[in-house]
Motif scaffolding. Sequence first.
Motif, PDB file in Angstrom:
ATOM      1  N   GLU A  61      52.430  11.192 -36.294  1.00 39.26           N
ATOM      2  CA  GLU A  61      51.686  11.751 -35.423  1.00 39.26           C
ATOM      3  C   GLU A  61      52.176  11.020 -33.926  1.00 39.26           C
ATOM      4  O   GLU A  61      52.694   9.924 -34.131  1.00 39.26           O
ATOM      5  CB  GLU A  61      50.267  10.903 -35.752  1.00 39.26           C
ATOM      6  N   PRO A  62      51.800  11.707 -33.082  1.00 39.74           N
ATOM      7  CA  PRO A  62      52.692  11.264 -31.477  1.00 39.74           C
ATOM      8  C   PRO A  62      51.954  10.135 -31.161  1.00 39.74           C
ATOM      9  O   PRO A  62      50.679  10.216 -31.172  1.00 39.74           O
ATOM     10  CB  PRO A  62      52.573  12.482 -30.741  1.00 39.74           C
ATOM     11  N   LEU A  63      52.665   9.147 -30.675  1.00 42.12           N
ATOM     12  CA  LEU A  63      52.094   7.871 -30.251  1.00 42.12           C
ATOM     13  C   LEU A  63      52.838   7.125 -29.173  1.00 42.12           C
ATOM     14  O   LEU A  63      54.057   7.841 -28.805  1.00 42.12           O
ATOM     15  CB  LEU A  63      52.208   6.801 -31.113  1.00 42.12           C
ATOM     16  N   ASP A  64      52.328   6.566 -28.275  1.00 45.58           N
ATOM     17  CA  ASP A  64      53.028   6.297 -27.155  1.00 45.58           C
ATOM     18  C   ASP A  64      52.292   4.609 -26.628  1.00 45.58           C
ATOM     19  O   ASP A  64      51.300   4.493 -26.879  1.00 45.58           O
ATOM     20  CB  ASP A  64      53.235   7.167 -25.760  1.00 45.58           C
ATOM     21  N   GLN A  65      53.015   3.931 -25.991  1.00 43.56           N
ATOM     22  CA  GLN A  65      52.801   2.477 -25.159  1.00 43.56           C
ATOM     23  C   GLN A  65      53.461   2.410 -24.126  1.00 43.56           C
ATOM     24  O   GLN A  65      54.429   2.746 -23.731  1.00 43.56           O
ATOM     25  CB  GLN A  65      53.018   1.478 -26.514  1.00 43.56           C
ATOM     26  N   ASP A  66      52.579   1.752 -23.072  1.00 42.80           N
ATOM     27  CA  ASP A  66      53.247   1.278 -21.805  1.00 42.80           C
ATOM     28  C   ASP A  66      53.578  -0.396 -22.202  1.00 42.80           C
ATOM     29  O   ASP A  66      53.038  -1.082 -22.821  1.00 42.80           O
ATOM     30  CB  ASP A  66      52.096   1.192 -20.781  1.00 42.80           C
ATOM     31  N   PHE A  67      54.537  -0.452 -21.330  1.00 42.74           N
ATOM     32  CA  PHE A  67      55.108  -2.180 -21.551  1.00 42.74           C
ATOM     33  C   PHE A  67      55.549  -2.504 -19.997  1.00 42.74           C
ATOM     34  O   PHE A  67      55.704  -1.755 -19.059  1.00 42.74           O
ATOM     35  CB  PHE A  67      56.576  -1.864 -22.350  1.00 42.74           C
ATOM     36  N   LEU A  68      55.418  -3.892 -20.261  1.00 41.76           N
ATOM     37  CA  LEU A  68      55.869  -4.495 -18.937  1.00 41.76           C
ATOM     38  C   LEU A  68      56.629  -5.873 -19.383  1.00 41.76           C
ATOM     39  O   LEU A  68      56.062  -6.511 -20.084  1.00 41.76           O
ATOM     40  CB  LEU A  68      54.328  -4.971 -17.952  1.00 41.76           C
ATOM     41  N   ASN A  69      57.643  -6.231 -18.714  1.00 36.62           N
ATOM     42  CA  ASN A  69      58.371  -7.441 -18.591  1.00 36.62           C
ATOM     43  C   ASN A  69      58.622  -8.070 -17.358  1.00 36.62           C
ATOM     44  O   ASN A  69      59.234  -7.233 -16.409  1.00 36.62           O
ATOM     45  CB  ASN A  69      59.624  -7.171 -19.537  1.00 36.62           C
ATOM     46  N   ARG A  70      58.390  -9.134 -16.934  1.00 31.03           N
ATOM     47  CA  ARG A  70      58.101  -9.678 -15.759  1.00 31.03           C
ATOM     48  C   ARG A  70      58.738 -11.040 -15.796  1.00 31.03           C
ATOM     49  O   ARG A  70      58.088 -12.052 -16.558  1.00 31.03           O
ATOM     50  CB  ARG A  70      56.854  -9.459 -15.174  1.00 31.03           C
ATOM     51  N   VAL A  71      59.583 -11.381 -14.969  1.00 34.26           N
ATOM     52  CA  VAL A  71      60.275 -12.776 -14.845  1.00 34.26           C
ATOM     53  C   VAL A  71      60.255 -13.138 -13.354  1.00 34.26           C
ATOM     54  O   VAL A  71      60.874 -12.512 -12.571  1.00 34.26           O
ATOM     55  CB  VAL A  71      61.371 -12.985 -15.477  1.00 34.26           C
ATOM     56  N   SER A  72      59.581 -14.321 -13.054  1.00 34.81           N
ATOM     57  CA  SER A  72      59.859 -14.728 -11.425  1.00 34.81           C
ATOM     58  C   SER A  72      60.138 -16.077 -11.734  1.00 34.81           C
ATOM     59  O   SER A  72      59.485 -16.746 -12.566  1.00 34.81           O
ATOM     60  CB  SER A  72      58.542 -14.574 -10.775  1.00 34.81           C
ATOM     61  N   ALA A  73      60.665 -16.798 -10.782  1.00 37.99           N
ATOM     62  CA  ALA A  73      61.300 -18.198 -10.821  1.00 37.99           C
ATOM     63  C   ALA A  73      61.280 -18.665  -9.340  1.00 37.99           C
ATOM     64  O   ALA A  73      61.852 -17.919  -8.345  1.00 37.99           O
ATOM     65  CB  ALA A  73      62.499 -18.379 -11.671  1.00 37.99           C
ATOM     66  N   LEU A  74      61.005 -19.875  -9.197  1.00 35.65           N
ATOM     67  CA  LEU A  74      61.253 -20.555  -7.893  1.00 35.65           C
ATOM     68  C   LEU A  74      61.733 -21.916  -8.233  1.00 35.65           C
ATOM     69  O   LEU A  74      61.573 -22.578  -9.248  1.00 35.65           O
ATOM     70  CB  LEU A  74      59.818 -21.177  -7.263  1.00 35.65           C
ATOM     71  N   GLU A  75      63.136 -21.881  -7.846  1.00 37.32           N
ATOM     72  CA  GLU A  75      64.180 -23.043  -8.259  1.00 37.32           C
ATOM     73  C   GLU A  75      64.489 -23.959  -6.800  1.00 37.32           C
ATOM     74  O   GLU A  75      64.656 -23.292  -5.726  1.00 37.32           O
ATOM     75  CB  GLU A  75      65.481 -22.492  -8.650  1.00 37.32           C
ATOM     76  N   SER A  76      64.571 -25.133  -7.281  1.00 36.67           N
ATOM     77  CA  SER A  76      65.209 -26.118  -6.088  1.00 36.67           C
ATOM     78  C   SER A  76      66.440 -26.857  -6.623  1.00 36.67           C
ATOM     79  O   SER A  76      66.266 -27.462  -7.763  1.00 36.67           O
ATOM     80  CB  SER A  76      64.018 -27.119  -5.787  1.00 36.67           C
ATOM     81  N   GLY A  77      67.444 -26.849  -5.905  1.00 37.92           N
ATOM     82  CA  GLY A  77      68.637 -27.456  -6.514  1.00 37.92           C
ATOM     83  C   GLY A  77      69.115 -28.496  -5.386  1.00 37.92           C
ATOM     84  O   GLY A  77      68.469 -28.414  -4.168  1.00 37.92           O
ATOM     85  N   ASN A  78      69.198 -29.892  -6.099  1.00 39.71           N
ATOM     86  CA  ASN A  78      69.380 -30.849  -5.167  1.00 39.71           C
ATOM     87  C   ASN A  78      70.823 -31.634  -5.485  1.00 39.71           C
ATOM     88  O   ASN A  78      71.134 -31.789  -6.558  1.00 39.71           O
ATOM     89  CB  ASN A  78      68.344 -31.861  -5.375  1.00 39.71           C
ATOM     90  N   GLN A  79      71.693 -31.943  -4.428  1.00 35.45           N
ATOM     91  CA  GLN A  79      72.744 -32.611  -4.653  1.00 35.45           C
ATOM     92  C   GLN A  79      72.645 -34.183  -4.420  1.00 35.45           C
ATOM     93  O   GLN A  79      72.590 -34.463  -3.308  1.00 35.45           O
ATOM     94  CB  GLN A  79      73.778 -32.106  -3.727  1.00 35.45           C
ATOM     95  N   ILE A  80      72.280 -34.626  -5.689  1.00 35.94           N
ATOM     96  CA  ILE A  80      72.028 -35.970  -5.453  1.00 35.94           C
ATOM     97  C   ILE A  80      73.115 -37.081  -5.211  1.00 35.94           C
ATOM     98  O   ILE A  80      73.180 -37.913  -4.316  1.00 35.94           O
ATOM     99  CB  ILE A  80      71.227 -36.573  -6.639  1.00 35.94           C
ATOM    100  N   SER A  81      74.370 -36.622  -5.684  1.00 38.04           N
ATOM    101  CA  SER A  81      75.485 -37.462  -5.309  1.00 38.04           C
ATOM    102  C   SER A  81      76.576 -36.634  -5.724  1.00 38.04           C
ATOM    103  O   SER A  81      76.525 -35.371  -6.084  1.00 38.04           O
ATOM    104  CB  SER A  81      75.503 -38.655  -6.355  1.00 38.04           C
ATOM    105  N   GLU A  82      77.947 -37.038  -5.420  1.00 34.57           N
ATOM    106  CA  GLU A  82      78.986 -36.108  -5.772  1.00 34.57           C
ATOM    107  C   GLU A  82      79.052 -35.584  -7.049  1.00 34.57           C
ATOM    108  O   GLU A  82      79.597 -34.579  -7.390  1.00 34.57           O
ATOM    109  CB  GLU A  82      80.318 -36.892  -5.101  1.00 34.57           C
TER     110      GLU A  82
END
Length: 298
Positions: free
Chosen positions: A248-269
Amino acid sequence: MNKINGFLFLVFLFPSLAFADEPLDLDQVVVTATRTPMSLEDSLAPTLVISRAEIERSQATDIAELLRFHAGIDIGRNGGPGQTTSVFVRGTESNHTLVLIDGIEMNPGTLGGAAIQNVPVESIERIEIVKGPRSSLYGSEAIGGVINIITRQPTGELQVTANAGAGSFGSRRIGASVLKANKKLNVGFTAGFFDTDGFPARQGSTQDRGHDNQNINFRIGSHFSDTAVEFRFWQTQGNTEYSGFFLEPLDQDFLNRVSALESGNQISESWESNISLPPLEEDIAQTQANCRGDFDCV
């Protein structure tokens, strides 16, 4: 409907927040094997890098087509584009391979295997594949290996690209990207659309089962003093048709989502930290009613 929402708090090094004025040579520097940037030649773990140039030359429509030509990687899929796809690294199970999007885990908490059939190639800068156990770094899902999908990144002067194509089975695709980076600010935007009428997904069926996929990838980051901040958003959604047990014919909707907030810090050398807040969402919605006895229709 199956819906998975994940929210992770990770502290590790990632090359998307680099403090150097000049961009790293991403074809030679990898991060997946040890979770720190290092030269590919210096990596002790067996690591494979699929560059953007290789992706464009391959004319692949999804990640499965990219991976199936490499030694130690087997692909199993239930049909054409959009059908359920599994990846097996060095003979391990499909749920023993960890799949990452920019370092964020894509494997769901229920089925185990990531939905790599939904990941388009338009938004991919490169793919880093580490073959062999990496559980000490990534957990039990990395028994067979790790596949880190790194999305398009601005690296310099303004880059504007566009592509379009058509093929058999009513296949159509179109995509575009705009990338720009300097010492203080980097901005990138990529979008794509793929649609196909497909072909019968099961033997004995005469009904074509199609697939469509709309994807978008956006990032913006700023560098100032010893701190770098970046926001990333990646999403793919669409519809996949398939055949049921009785054809029998079937179908499905899909959603994949990735979001990110990044903070990088140079603490020392010699000490650089990266704090990332990356929500992950996966949503699968069956468009037909599924009634079993006294159970509700979903």
